[in-house]
Design a protein around this motif. Structure first.
Motif, PDB file in Angstrom:
ATOM      1  N   SER A 160       0.876  -1.175   0.000  1.00  0.00           N
ATOM      2  CA  SER A 160       0.000   0.000   0.000  1.00  0.00           C
ATOM      3  C   SER A 160       0.909   1.219   0.000  1.00  0.00           C
ATOM      4  O   SER A 160       1.711   1.405   0.909  1.00  0.00           O
ATOM      5  N   LEU A 161       0.768   2.017  -1.052  1.00  0.00           N
ATOM      6  CA  LEU A 161       1.619   3.179  -1.268  1.00  0.00           C
ATOM      7  C   LEU A 161       0.846   4.434  -0.916  1.00  0.00           C
ATOM      8  O   LEU A 161      -0.197   4.718  -1.510  1.00  0.00           O
ATOM      9  N   GLY A 162       1.343   5.192   0.052  1.00  0.00           N
ATOM     10  CA  GLY A 162       0.722   6.441   0.450  1.00  0.00           C
ATOM     11  C   GLY A 162       1.511   7.622  -0.099  1.00  0.00           C
ATOM     12  O   GLY A 162       2.699   7.751   0.165  1.00  0.00           O
ATOM     13  N   THR A 163       0.829   8.462  -0.894  1.00  0.00           N
ATOM     14  CA  THR A 163       1.438   9.651  -1.468  1.00  0.00           C
ATOM     15  C   THR A 163       0.596  10.863  -1.074  1.00  0.00           C
ATOM     16  O   THR A 163      -0.491  10.716  -0.519  1.00  0.00           O
ATOM     17  N   ALA A 164       1.095  12.044  -1.400  1.00  0.00           N
ATOM     18  CA  ALA A 164       0.321  13.267  -1.185  1.00  0.00           C
ATOM     19  C   ALA A 164       0.648  14.239  -2.306  1.00  0.00           C
ATOM     20  O   ALA A 164       1.766  14.264  -2.827  1.00  0.00           O
ATOM     21  N   ASP A 165      -0.346  15.041  -2.665  1.00  0.00           N
ATOM     22  CA  ASP A 165      -0.118  16.053  -3.698  1.00  0.00           C
ATOM     23  C   ASP A 165       0.559  17.280  -3.079  1.00  0.00           C
ATOM     24  O   ASP A 165       0.873  17.297  -1.880  1.00  0.00           O
ATOM     25  N   ALA A 166       0.753  18.322  -3.876  1.00  0.00           N
ATOM     26  CA  ALA A 166       1.448  19.523  -3.410  1.00  0.00           C
ATOM     27  C   ALA A 166       0.742  20.176  -2.224  1.00  0.00           C
ATOM     28  O   ALA A 166       1.392  20.768  -1.363  1.00  0.00           O
ATOM     29  N   ALA A 167      -0.577  20.048  -2.156  1.00  0.00           N
ATOM     30  CA  ALA A 167      -1.346  20.643  -1.055  1.00  0.00           C
ATOM     31  C   ALA A 167      -1.390  19.749   0.173  1.00  0.00           C
ATOM     32  O   ALA A 167      -1.931  20.131   1.207  1.00  0.00           O
ATOM     33  N   GLY A 168      -0.837  18.535   0.067  1.00  0.00           N
ATOM     34  CA  GLY A 168      -0.844  17.603   1.186  1.00  0.00           C
ATOM     35  C   GLY A 168      -2.021  16.663   1.214  1.00  0.00           C
ATOM     36  O   GLY A 168      -2.187  15.904   2.162  1.00  0.00           O
ATOM     37  N   THR A 169      -2.850  16.676   0.179  1.00  0.00           N
ATOM     38  CA  THR A 169      -4.002  15.781   0.119  1.00  0.00           C
ATOM     39  C   THR A 169      -3.500  14.342  -0.078  1.00  0.00           C
ATOM     40  O   THR A 169      -2.818  14.048  -1.056  1.00  0.00           O
ATOM     41  N   PRO A 170      -3.835  13.438   0.839  1.00  0.00           N
ATOM     42  CA  PRO A 170      -3.295  12.078   0.769  1.00  0.00           C
ATOM     43  C   PRO A 170      -4.010  11.205  -0.257  1.00  0.00           C
ATOM     44  O   PRO A 170      -5.169  11.423  -0.590  1.00  0.00           O
ATOM     45  N   TRP A 171      -3.284  10.195  -0.723  1.00  0.00           N
ATOM     46  CA  TRP A 171      -3.812   9.183  -1.631  1.00  0.00           C
ATOM     47  C   TRP A 171      -3.077   7.882  -1.335  1.00  0.00           C
ATOM     48  O   TRP A 171      -1.857   7.868  -1.232  1.00  0.00           O
ATOM     49  N   VAL A 172      -3.832   6.788  -1.201  1.00  0.00           N
ATOM     50  CA  VAL A 172      -3.235   5.476  -0.948  1.00  0.00           C
ATOM     51  C   VAL A 172      -3.712   4.525  -2.023  1.00  0.00           C
ATOM     52  O   VAL A 172      -4.898   4.510  -2.368  1.00  0.00           O
ATOM     53  N   THR A 173      -2.785   3.724  -2.536  1.00  0.00           N
ATOM     54  CA  THR A 173      -3.141   2.754  -3.573  1.00  0.00           C
ATOM     55  C   THR A 173      -2.305   1.493  -3.428  1.00  0.00           C
ATOM     56  O   THR A 173      -1.143   1.558  -3.029  1.00  0.00           O
ATOM     57  N   PRO A 174      -2.881   0.337  -3.725  1.00  0.00           N
ATOM     58  CA  PRO A 174      -2.079  -0.896  -3.735  1.00  0.00           C
ATOM     59  C   PRO A 174      -1.359  -1.034  -5.068  1.00  0.00           C
ATOM     60  O   PRO A 174      -1.908  -0.694  -6.123  1.00  0.00           O
ATOM     61  N   VAL A 175      -0.110  -1.501  -5.024  1.00  0.00           N
ATOM     62  CA  VAL A 175       0.649  -1.789  -6.245  1.00  0.00           C
ATOM     63  C   VAL A 175       1.394  -3.101  -6.069  1.00  0.00           C
ATOM     64  O   VAL A 175       1.886  -3.404  -4.980  1.00  0.00           O
ATOM     65  N   PHE A 176       1.473  -3.882  -7.158  1.00  0.00           N
ATOM     66  CA  PHE A 176       2.346  -5.055  -7.173  1.00  0.00           C
ATOM     67  C   PHE A 176       3.768  -4.530  -7.058  1.00  0.00           C
ATOM     68  O   PHE A 176       4.125  -3.545  -7.694  1.00  0.00           O
ATOM     69  N   PHE A 177       4.616  -5.201  -6.268  1.00  0.00           N
ATOM     70  CA  PHE A 177       5.978  -4.713  -6.090  1.00  0.00           C
ATOM     71  C   PHE A 177       7.008  -5.825  -6.198  1.00  0.00           C
ATOM     72  O   PHE A 177       6.709  -6.997  -5.979  1.00  0.00           O
ATOM     73  N   SER A 178       8.218  -5.416  -6.521  1.00  0.00           N
ATOM     74  CA  SER A 178       9.384  -6.293  -6.470  1.00  0.00           C
ATOM     75  C   SER A 178      10.421  -5.619  -5.588  1.00  0.00           C
ATOM     76  O   SER A 178      10.786  -4.464  -5.831  1.00  0.00           O
ATOM     77  N   PRO A 179      10.882  -6.331  -4.545  1.00  0.00           N
ATOM     78  CA  PRO A 179      11.893  -5.732  -3.679  1.00  0.00           C
ATOM     79  C   PRO A 179      13.293  -5.937  -4.252  1.00  0.00           C
ATOM     80  O   PRO A 179      13.557  -6.909  -4.960  1.00  0.00           O
ATOM     81  N   ASP A 180      14.174  -5.015  -3.936  1.00  0.00           N
ATOM     82  CA  ASP A 180      15.606  -5.171  -4.193  1.00  0.00           C
ATOM     83  C   ASP A 180      16.254  -5.142  -2.827  1.00  0.00           C
ATOM     84  O   ASP A 180      16.499  -4.070  -2.265  1.00  0.00           O
ATOM     85  N   GLY A 181      16.454  -6.327  -2.263  1.00  0.00           N
ATOM     86  CA  GLY A 181      16.869  -6.405  -0.873  1.00  0.00           C
ATOM     87  C   GLY A 181      15.735  -5.878  -0.012  1.00  0.00           C
ATOM     88  O   GLY A 181      14.567  -6.165  -0.276  1.00  0.00           O
ATOM     89  N   TYR A 182      16.091  -5.077   0.976  1.00  0.00           N
ATOM     90  CA  TYR A 182      15.071  -4.515   1.867  1.00  0.00           C
ATOM     91  C   TYR A 182      15.124  -2.996   1.896  1.00  0.00           C
ATOM     92  O   TYR A 182      14.585  -2.370   2.795  1.00  0.00           O
ATOM     93  N   THR A 183      15.770  -2.414   0.868  1.00  0.00           N
ATOM     94  CA  THR A 183      15.894  -0.962   0.857  1.00  0.00           C
ATOM     95  C   THR A 183      15.218  -0.300  -0.333  1.00  0.00           C
ATOM     96  O   THR A 183      14.930   0.887  -0.289  1.00  0.00           O
ATOM     97  N   ASP A 184      14.985  -1.045  -1.396  1.00  0.00           N
ATOM     98  CA  ASP A 184      14.379  -0.477  -2.595  1.00  0.00           C
ATOM     99  C   ASP A 184      13.231  -1.361  -3.062  1.00  0.00           C
ATOM    100  O   ASP A 184      13.351  -2.595  -3.064  1.00  0.00           O
TER     101      ASP A 184
END
Length: 156
Positions: free
Chosen positions: A19-43
């Protein structure tokens, strides 16, 4: 005491979506699920259209919040990993190596080709780089419980 870092690594390995939480320039939040691939545990990598809300938000603010958890866990048995991170579109010159990491978790029939992630194609590859990692501590935890769920910073 449970090895909380090992629990976090297992949660990451066992789950395909974050679950990826982002915000626009005004700080309005948005959360969305995305399929992910990890590179170790940092990226962490994902593919999205640059026209989606979360991708547009990343052009305004690189700071993101991420949660990875098992949506099928019964109430009271969930494990979760939380991240504070910065995220951006992967630059074109770094795409070949980053795409190899992303495709590594996908079935071969679903692999992306480089051309599918370059303009004018409709998708781009994104990367979140972790600033802080933490795990869920249940409120009733016999060692660290505080009556309410909390987070514990860990290093993976």
């Amino acid at each position: 005491m449970p090895d909380r870092a090992e629990t976090a690594r297992q949660v990451i390995a066992d789950n395909l979506y974050l679950s990826l939480g982002t915000a626009d320039a005004a700080g309005t939040p948005w959360v969305t699920p995305v399929f992910f691939s990890p590179d170790g545990y940092t990226d962490y990598y994902w593919v999205s259209s640059p026209d989606t809300q979360h991708s547009r938000n990343l052009t305004e603010r690189a700071e993101v919040g991420i949660a990875i958890f098992d949506t099928h866990a019964v109430v009271g048995a969930a494990e979760a990993v939380y991240f504070k991170a910065t995220a951006r579109q992967v630059p074109d010159e770094k795409l070949p190596s980053a795409l190899a990491i992303y495709n590594n978790r996908l079935p071969e029939a679903k692999h992306f080709e480089l051309a599918e992630l370059l303009a004018p194609a409709g998708f781009r590859l994104y990367r979140a780089t972790v600033v802080e990692q933490s795990v869920l501590v249940r409120g009733g935890d016999p060692e660290l419980g505080k009556g309410a769920d909390s987070r514990l910073i860990v290093t993976l």
